[in-house]
Scaffold this active site. Structure first.
Site, PDB file in Angstrom:
ATOM      1  N   CYS A   1       0.816  -1.224   0.000  1.00  0.00           N
ATOM      2  CA  CYS A   1       0.000   0.000   0.000  1.00  0.00           C
ATOM      3  C   CYS A   1       0.841   1.261   0.000  1.00  0.00           C
ATOM      4  O   CYS A   1       0.305   2.360  -0.145  1.00  0.00           O
ATOM      5  CB  CYS A   1      -0.943  -0.016   1.197  1.00  0.00           C
ATOM      6  SG  CYS A   1      -1.879  -1.556   1.337  1.00  0.00           S
TER       7      CYS A   1
ATOM      8  N   HIS B   1      -8.850   3.501  -1.678  1.00  0.00           N
ATOM      9  CA  HIS B   1      -7.506   2.957  -1.455  1.00  0.00           C
ATOM     10  C   HIS B   1      -7.141   1.947  -2.540  1.00  0.00           C
ATOM     11  O   HIS B   1      -7.069   0.747  -2.296  1.00  0.00           O
ATOM     12  CB  HIS B   1      -7.476   2.317  -0.061  1.00  0.00           C
ATOM     13  CG  HIS B   1      -6.136   1.807   0.365  1.00  0.00           C
ATOM     14  ND1 HIS B   1      -4.942   2.350  -0.066  1.00  0.00           N
ATOM     15  CD2 HIS B   1      -5.808   0.787   1.210  1.00  0.00           C
ATOM     16  CE1 HIS B   1      -3.934   1.670   0.498  1.00  0.00           C
ATOM     17  NE2 HIS B   1      -4.429   0.727   1.262  1.00  0.00           N
TER      18      HIS B   1
ATOM     19  N   CYS C   1     -13.469   0.774   7.590  1.00  0.00           N
ATOM     20  CA  CYS C   1     -12.498   0.038   6.763  1.00  0.00           C
ATOM     21  C   CYS C   1     -12.386   0.736   5.413  1.00  0.00           C
ATOM     22  O   CYS C   1     -13.406   1.096   4.810  1.00  0.00           O
ATOM     23  CB  CYS C   1     -12.963  -1.390   6.507  1.00  0.00           C
ATOM     24  SG  CYS C   1     -13.204  -2.375   7.985  1.00  0.00           S
ATOM     25  N   SER C   2     -11.158   0.902   4.908  1.00  0.00           N
ATOM     26  CA  SER C   2     -11.022   1.467   3.575  1.00  0.00           C
ATOM     27  C   SER C   2     -11.592   0.472   2.576  1.00  0.00           C
ATOM     28  O   SER C   2     -11.489  -0.734   2.764  1.00  0.00           O
ATOM     29  CB  SER C   2      -9.561   1.792   3.257  1.00  0.00           C
ATOM     30  OG  SER C   2      -8.752   0.643   3.387  1.00  0.00           O
TER      31      SER C   2
END
Ligand SMILES: [Zn+2]
Lengths: 378, 149
Positions: free
Chosen positions: A80, A327, A197-198
């Site tokens: 990420c 994301h 939560c993304s």
């Protein structure tokens, strides 16, 4: 090393685009970044590409959409944190005089559902221990036991992020949510609910950087300077227990932030606007403490009191962050750079902090096992 | 492979989820010692075993067993099955500080996950994860609260 400036940045909107290819996403982001910078693609000397899930050579197949000029295209992966890694490598190559003008690109197309963090059939996977939100949840439960913090304070991170996302036309979610909606959404791993939560996201982001001494010939009348950076892969700490910890370990964030502050010649009190890796809502709380923006143990309260809002004294994730902007893992870091560029150039519109007078921007972007910090000055 | 004594009508063979991680008891739900190693140079304990010390990089580590008991440092209740997971939610992931040994993460078992508390004492046991194709009971180390009420 030479001074290096960001001349422009651009995104493809974040969201779910099953009918668009990586090339479609990446081309749009690069086109927007080039237009923003005034730098024609033929002047780009090298491209650094952050991507994770795409196959071999994906960076080249996207960048060459803009023309086959024969430049080196360098694929970089740090989960990420991939495109802040790409940014840093691009920066170092320009700062060291290897190239004058570089393009940074990040892109991703993701499947729905939880990311798997261990290799197939590790004992942690089979036992159900390899749960990404659980790493944050374990730390959040401990945090609540150690400090005066409540699940509502973590939920407030998501309320704030969605409020900011609603002001960002490139965000995946452009809709505000109430704290009641956040708390009532499905529990994933206590105290983290689904709206904390993304999401999984498709998207792309691109940034154009240039040696400052060569930048005058381009039409962009504004820029921001790369002032500091740090990166590391998770230094062992006694009684550390492995997976996920580099992301939620405030000691590791502090170690690297201090390196970045020293390089930039600033301290945390000088930071006007910050982007942090809020893959799950507690991430913002832990990270603002690790970065020294608030004292240890004061992060949840700072969020609750509105200090991290756009109107607060330490605005965080003004574009909606991972939770609301989305994301797409390889693109997230370059999107963070894009938002800091908008903020420091006074072009953030309804998301603008400090009346357009923000001078220092800070980025924290984590990937499994590692953390990247970047500092920018107007 | 250890055969369970033919008792209580259960003759299923026990099999560890991964070999060498813990001493396999005669029966499921019996106490287990985690098998790890400890750095001879700096004393840092590791589970699972490492070839080189994460703290000081020494390659001189000695095998050791750790204590079967510890206390919950933190926990969370997982309510959505992760990809590849064999255990049905809801279940609690616990981070356990062993009385003598490192901090380890595992699943809490034989308990109500909603009633766990930080600081609760736990006993490590070998508990069923799943059955394999040959009908053996695959077990791994899990944390059972010493008392819960
Ligand atoms: Zn050692």
């Amino acid at each position: 090393m030479r001074e290096v400036v960001v001349l422009g940045a651009g995104l493809h909107r974040f969201g779910r685009f099953p009918d668009l290819s990586l090339q479609d996403l990446g081309r749009e982001a690069i086109k927007n970044a080039l237009a923003d910078s005034g730098v024609p693609f033929k002047d780009i000397e090298v491209a650094y590409v952050g991507r994770v899930l795409a196959g071999m050579g994906a960076g080249l197949s996207v960048v060459s959409e803009m023309g086959q000029t024969g430049i080196p295209v360098i694929n970089i992966e740090m989960a990420c944190g991939s495109s802040t890694s790409a940014f840093r490598e691009a920066y170092l190559s320009v700062a060291n005089g290897v190239y004058d003008t570089a393009l940074v690109v990040g892109f991703e197309k993701m499947q729905r559902g939880m990311l798997q963090i261990s290799e197939q059939a590790s004992y942690q996977t089979v036992m159900g221990l390899a749960v990404m939100p659980a790493a944050y949840a374990l730390q959040a439960q401990r945090y609540m036991a150690d400090h005066e913090a409540t699940p509502e304070m973590f939920a407030q991170v998501s309320v704030k992020s969605h409020r900011n996302g609603a002001l960002n036309p490139y965000a995946q979610y452009q809709k505000e949510v109430t704290i009641e909606e956040v708390l009532a959404s499905r529990m994933i791993a206590d105290p983290i609910t689904l709206l904390q939560c993304s999401p999984t996201t498709d998207g792309a982001a691109a940034v154009v950087i240039c040696a400052k001494e060569k930048a005058a010939k381009y039409s962009a009348a504004r820029s921001m300077t790369v002032a500091g950076w740090a990166t590391g892969s998770g230094k062992f700490e006694s009684h550390d227990d492995g997976e996920g910890d580099a992301e939620t370990n405030t000691g590791e964030v502090t170690r690297l932030a201090n390196q970045a502050y020293a390089r930039a010649g600033i301290g945390p009190e000088d930071v006007d606007v910050t982007q942090v890796h809020d893959a799950f809502s507690p991430g913002e709380v832990f990270t603002i403490e690790g970065l020294g923006l608030v004292k240890a143990g004061a992060g949840a309260r700072a969020v609750w009191d509105g200090r991290t809002e756009i109107t607060g004294d330490i605005p965080v994730n003004t574009d909606g962050g991972l939770l609301s902007r989305g994301h797409p893992i390889g693109a997230t870091g370059a999107a963070m750079v894009t938002e800091i560029f908008r903020q420091l150039t006074g072009e953030a519109g309804p998301r603008q902090v400090k009346g357009g007078d923000a001078k220092v921007g800070l980025i924290h972007n984590a990937g499994i096992g590692g953390v990247n910090i970047l500092v920018f000055k107007r | 492979m250890t055969n369970i004594p033919a008792a209580a009508g259960s003759a299923a063979k026990l099999k560890p989820l991964r070999p060498g991680m813990f001493n396999l008891p005669a029966q499921a739900d019996m106490p287990v010692r985690l098998l790890g190693n400890r750095c001879r140079a700096c004393g840092e304990p590791f589970f699972p075993k490492r070839h080189y010390c994460a703290a000081c990089t020494s390659g001189d580590l000695e095998d050791t067993g750790f204590s079967e008991t510890g206390k919950i440092d933190t926990f969370t209740v997982v309510r959505q099955q992760p990809p590849g997971g064999a255990i049905a939610p809801p279940y609690a992931i616990v981070r356990v500080k062993l009385d003598d040994g490192p901090t380890v993460q595992t699943i809490a078992t034989n308990c109500d996950p909603e009633k766990l508390k930080i600081g609760d004492r736990v006993q490590l046991i070998a508990h069923r994860v799943m059955d394999d194709e040959a009908g053996a009971t695959v077990v791994s180390f899990m944390a059972q609260p010493v008392k819960q009420g």
